[in-house]
Design an enzyme around this catalytic site. Structure first.
Site, short mmCIF file in Angstrom:
data_model
loop_
_atom_site.label_atom_id
_atom_site.label_comp_id
_atom_site.label_asym_id
_atom_site.label_seq_id
_atom_site.Cartn_x
_atom_site.Cartn_y
_atom_site.Cartn_z
N ASN A 132 -2.73 -7.29 -1.79
CA ASN A 132 -2.44 -6.47 -3.01
C ASN A 132 -0.91 -6.45 -3.44
OD1 ASN A 132 -3.20 -4.07 -4.80
ND2 ASN A 132 -1.52 -3.44 -3.37
N SER A 162 -5.44 -9.90 -11.47
CA SER A 162 -5.18 -9.13 -12.61
C SER A 162 -5.94 -9.63 -14.04
CB SER A 162 -3.71 -9.15 -13.15
OG SER A 162 -3.69 -8.49 -14.21
N LYS A 168 -0.98 -14.93 -11.15
CA LYS A 168 -2.31 -13.91 -10.87
C LYS A 168 -3.46 -15.02 -11.09
CE LYS A 168 -0.96 -10.48 -9.38
NZ LYS A 168 -1.21 -9.84 -8.34
N ALA A 184 0.84 -1.21 0.12
CA ALA A 184 -0.08 -0.08 -0.10
C ALA A 184 0.86 1.32 0.04
CB ALA A 184 -0.89 0.19 1.08
N SER A 185 2.21 1.08 -0.32
CA SER A 185 2.85 2.59 -0.13
C SER A 185 3.06 3.15 -1.40
CB SER A 185 4.21 1.99 0.12
OG SER A 185 4.89 1.12 -0.83
N ILE A 188 -3.93 0.09 -15.27
CA ILE A 188 -4.32 1.22 -14.13
C ILE A 188 -3.05 2.21 -14.25
CG2 ILE A 188 -4.73 1.47 -11.68
CD1 ILE A 188 -6.73 -0.16 -13.19
N TYR A 203 4.41 -13.88 -14.28
CA TYR A 203 3.23 -13.15 -13.55
C TYR A 203 1.89 -13.69 -13.62
CZ TYR A 203 0.59 -8.95 -12.68
OH TYR A 203 -0.19 -7.86 -12.38
N VAL A 248 5.84 -9.57 2.72
CA VAL A 248 4.64 -10.59 3.07
C VAL A 248 5.05 -11.99 2.14
CG1 VAL A 248 2.97 -8.59 3.44
CG2 VAL A 248 3.42 -9.40 1.31
P1 NAP Z 1 3.43 -0.93 -7.32
O1 NAP Z 1 2.99 0.34 -7.59
O2 NAP Z 1 4.75 -1.66 -7.85
O3 NAP Z 1 3.31 -1.37 -5.98
C1 NAP Z 1 3.61 -2.38 -5.38
C2 NAP Z 1 3.42 -2.22 -3.92
O4 NAP Z 1 3.77 -3.77 -3.27
C3 NAP Z 1 4.21 -1.46 -3.17
O5 NAP Z 1 3.92 -0.94 -1.98
C4 NAP Z 1 5.79 -2.14 -2.88
O6 NAP Z 1 6.21 -1.68 -1.88
C5 NAP Z 1 4.80 -3.43 -2.30
N1 NAP Z 1 5.63 -4.77 -2.34
C6 NAP Z 1 6.04 -5.38 -3.24
N2 NAP Z 1 6.73 -6.58 -2.72
C7 NAP Z 1 6.37 -6.70 -1.37
C8 NAP Z 1 6.74 -7.60 -0.45
N3 NAP Z 1 7.32 -8.81 -0.70
N4 NAP Z 1 6.01 -7.18 0.91
C9 NAP Z 1 5.34 -6.23 0.96
N5 NAP Z 1 5.14 -5.43 0.00
C10 NAP Z 1 5.56 -5.63 -1.13
O7 NAP Z 1 2.39 -2.15 -8.15
P2 NAP Z 1 0.77 -1.59 -8.56
O8 NAP Z 1 0.80 -1.36 -10.00
O9 NAP Z 1 0.15 -0.87 -7.66
O10 NAP Z 1 0.27 -3.29 -8.24
C11 NAP Z 1 -0.38 -3.47 -7.02
C12 NAP Z 1 -1.24 -5.01 -7.36
O11 NAP Z 1 -1.99 -4.91 -8.42
C13 NAP Z 1 -0.19 -6.01 -7.72
O12 NAP Z 1 -0.65 -7.40 -7.17
C14 NAP Z 1 -0.53 -6.30 -9.36
O13 NAP Z 1 -0.17 -7.35 -9.78
C15 NAP Z 1 -1.64 -5.70 -9.41
N6 NAP Z 1 -2.20 -5.00 -10.76
C16 NAP Z 1 -1.85 -3.91 -11.41
C17 NAP Z 1 -2.07 -3.69 -12.46
C18 NAP Z 1 -1.57 -2.18 -12.99
O14 NAP Z 1 -1.79 -1.71 -13.99
N7 NAP Z 1 -0.86 -1.36 -12.15
C19 NAP Z 1 -2.95 -4.32 -13.21
C20 NAP Z 1 -3.44 -5.54 -12.75
C21 NAP Z 1 -2.84 -6.07 -11.58
P3 NAP Z 1 7.81 -2.12 -1.59
O15 NAP Z 1 8.41 -2.36 -2.63
O16 NAP Z 1 8.41 -1.09 -0.67
O17 NAP Z 1 8.02 -3.42 -0.74
#
Ligand code: NAP
Length: 256
Positions: free
Chosen positions: A88, A140, A158, A15-16, A187, A154, A62
């Site tokens: 998430n 996803s 998912k 959630a960061s 997104i 990936y 996590v």
């Molecule tokens: P993002 O901006 O890269 O954010 C990922 C988040 O996960 C960050 O807060 C990161 O913080 C944290 N994270 C990564 N590895 C972690 C771990 N081992 N333990 C705890 N926290 C962890 O990604 P996003 O695009 O928002 O995607 C979020 C989710 O949505 C994912 O599951 C992704 O597959 C899904 N999704 C995204 C999209 C899109 O278009 N963006 C589309 C479909 C699905 P730290 O790196 O500091 O740990």
């Protein structure tokens, strides 16, 4: 208008920034206590400070049982329990077959899929004690519905989340816990900001609603799954993609 979730507690992993930050913000606006989890304490604290006093940051990886269990302990200590888990956290490094190493594959499966199992396992004692709980997984469209070069690991992670969800929903139903998943399309997150206007425009052109999704679009679906109004829904998915998976060919878009 959904019935109030005021005073309930949600853990949002990853959630960061990005989608998780949007989910945390939306649940915070709805009056819930929010534990913002990421591996960086400073980043998690920054988001928590933006959301307000009902929100706290916590650093945990996590993909490890220790990290998942520590985040639940933190929520219980700070807020007195856990009602909702938004699983998430996820990563999406690209590697095509022939280049992808076993370590690459394990890293993505561990961060995206195993973390879902570990986070659900960690919240179970708390939700079982309460006799109710809501689990919302961020999956996803990639994997469950579509494919994209470089993302075979990936996509497997998912799609795997949905396989996990369907059995978890059956096993946890007697405990009053629902398990559902949101399937985001493309997104607009911080990660995309630097990709340039042409790249964004080409992505938008493949979406019938002609815009990328926002973190708020995903957060609204997650909030619905966590609501009383969704009490009779478990093991289900909502695709939030502006219609992206619908066109059967580029011609279908051209004919709009
Ligand atoms: P993002 O901006 O890269 O954010 C990922 C988040 O996960 C960050 O807060 C990161 O913080 C944290 N994270 C990564 N590895 C972690 C771990 N081992 N333990 C705890 N926290 C962890 O990604 P996003 O695009 O928002 O995607 C979020 C989710 O949505 C994912 O599951 C992704 O597959 C899904 N999704 C995204 C999209 C899109 O278009 N963006 C589309 C479909 C699905 P730290 O790196 O500091 O740990």
């Amino acid at each position: 208008m959904l019935k109030s979730l005021q005073g309930k507690t949600v853990i949002v992993t990853g959630a960061s920034r990005g989608i998780g930050k949007g989910i945390a913000r939306r649940f915070g606006e709805a009056g819930l206590n929010v534990l913002v989890v990421s591996r960086s304490q400073a980043d998690a604290d920054g988001v928590a400070a933006e959301i307000g006093p009902n929100c706290a940051g916590f650093a945990a990886d996590v993909s490890t049982p220790e990290g998942a269990e520590a985040m639940v302990r933190a929520a219980v200590e700070r807020f007195g329990g856990v009602d909702i888990l938004c699983a998430n956290a996820g990563i999406f490094p690209a590697a095509k077959l022939g280049e992808m190493t076993p370590a690459d594959f394990d890293h993505v499966i561990s961060t995206n899929l195993k973390s879902t199992f570990l986070s659900v396992s960690a919240v179970l004692p708390e939700m079982t004690r309460k006799g109710e709980g809501w689990i919302v997984i961020t999956s996803s469209i990639t994997g469950p519905v579509t494919g994209y070069p470089g993302w075979s690991h990936y996509g497997a992670s998912k799609a795997g989340q949905l396989g996990f969800m369907r059995t978890a929903a059956i096993e946890l139903a007697p405990k009053g816990i629902t398990v559902n998943a949101v399937l985001p399309g493309n997104i607009f997150t911080e990660g995309l900001e630097g990709m340039g206007a042409d790249y964004i425009a080409s992505m938008e052109s493949s979406i019938p609603l002609k815009r990328l999704g926002t973190a708020a679009d995903i957060a609204n679906a997650a909030l619905f799954f966590a609501s009383q109004e969704a009490a009779y829904i478990t093991g289900q998915t909502i695709t939030v993609d502006g219609g992206q998976i619908l066109p059967e060919s580029p011609g279908a878009l051209a004919a709009m």
